[in-house]
Design an enzyme around this catalytic site. Structure first.
Site, PDB file in Angstrom:
ATOM      1  N   ALA A 176     -36.962 135.231  28.982  1.00 19.32           N
ATOM      2  CA  ALA A 176     -37.634 136.521  29.156  1.00 19.32           C
ATOM      3  C   ALA A 176     -38.473 136.878  27.930  1.00 19.32           C
ATOM      4  O   ALA A 176     -39.623 137.308  28.040  1.00 19.32           O
ATOM      5  CB  ALA A 176     -36.600 137.614  29.431  1.00 19.32           C
ATOM      6  N   TYR A 177     -37.900 136.676  26.755  1.00 18.87           N
ATOM      7  CA  TYR A 177     -38.599 137.007  25.509  1.00 18.87           C
ATOM      8  C   TYR A 177     -39.841 136.133  25.335  1.00 18.87           C
ATOM      9  O   TYR A 177     -40.942 136.634  25.080  1.00 18.87           O
ATOM     10  CB  TYR A 177     -37.650 136.829  24.332  1.00 18.87           C
TER      11      TYR A 177
END
Length: 312
Positions: free
Chosen positions: A190-191
């Protein structure tokens, strides 16, 4: 003659070190004078790097607008800056509450920012939400929050400020991103995705707004470490991947990061990579030897029995 020859090298090293020190001090002072009177917006100003950046631009005579999610923390930063600065050469900071995860509120926040001085010369976009976990443990809701904070929020603010910069044919947009915007690592799906998106947006934007005299800069550190010494890795972190990216990439100190942002603003650098040799080499290996890169990454993942989730 032999004794003299032995002394030559140390003397040359000392002279070179002295010249380099003088050069860095001169460029640092020139960077500070270059931002005097400029309107500088700093998002997430209450983070470690944000505080250092706020201090440097404030003491340099910039008209800083400090943004953050917590009004109490903004007030504390305001008091710290005012107590340490010379009021005859600095401007009183402006405070604006800004939460990138609240996309609907950002247009109103943008208006509030523009009303402070009527324009913005420099925007330092510093978004810092992150999560570390296996992909199957990251909910879609977390993915959305990550994208809102690290991508949709910042670009919404930028789109709100751009018309003013275009009409003035002046401005600079600085993205404090991450090396993971160019190099994805395990357990950061996600990051890394949010940072890849931000990197791509700024790369495209740079070409689009150049004709209007607007500079676009990206700064990508390995990671910004805390002021305190990093703890020793836990058993679950003793893997090939951690060896590459934690043992040899010690991170960038907030003060060092703020100094680089100041230089980037002064010199209008387009792209800065703040990384030690191992992460830099990984970028090249990823480009030219992808099979080898993916094999090393996969081997590192097998050595990690458990990875905790973390957010901020």
């Amino acid at each position: 003659m032999g004794f003299t020859a032995v002394l030559v090298l140390p003397i040359l090293v000392v002279i070179a070190a002295g010249v380099y020190y003088i050069y860095t001090e001169i460029t640092r002072l020139m960077s500070k004078s270059a931002v005097r009177n400029k309107v500088v917006v700093i998002t997430d100003a209450v983070s470690g790097m944000g505080k250092e950046c706020s201090r440097m631009f404030h003491t340099g005579g910039a008209r800083v607008i400090l943004c953050g999610k917590s009004w109490e923390k903004l007030e504390a930063l305001y008091d710290t800056l005012n107590s340490a600065a010379d009021p005859s050469v600095t401007f009183t900071p402006k405070l604006v509450v800004l939460d990138f995860s609240d996309i609907d509120a950002i247009p109103d926040v943008t208006k509030e920012i523009l009303e402070c001085y009527g324009c913005v010369d420099v925007l330092i976009s510093n978004a810092s939400m992150k999560v570390k976990a296996p992909v199957q443990n990251v909910s879609l809701e977390m993915d959305r929050r990550m994208m809102d904070t690290n991508y949709f929020g910042p670009i919404t603010l930028i789109k709100g400020l751009l018309p003013s910069m275009i009409s003035r044919r002046s401005g600079q947009l600085v993205l404090v991103n991450s090396i993971q915007g160019r190099l994805g690592v395990p357990f950061r799906t996600a990051y890394a995705a949010s940072k890849h998106a931000a990197q791509a947006f700024f790369d495209c934007l740079r070409a689009e707004v150049e004709e209007f005299g607007i500079s676009v800069s990206t700064i990508s550190p390995t990671f910004i470490r805390s002021y305190h010494q990093q703890p020793e890795p836990r058993n679950g972190e003793k893997s090939i991947w951690k060896f590459f990216f934690r043992k040899f990439a010690h991170g960038v100190h907030p003060e060092e990061m703020a100094n680089e942002i100041l230089r980037t603003v002064n010199r209008k650098k387009k792209e800065v990579l703040m990384a030690n040799p191992i992460p830099r080499a990984a970028l090249y290996i990823r480009s030219f030897f992808p099979g080898l890169f993916f094999a090393v990454v996969a081997a590192g993942v097998k050595d990690v029995p458990f990875v905790e989730e973390e957010t901020q």
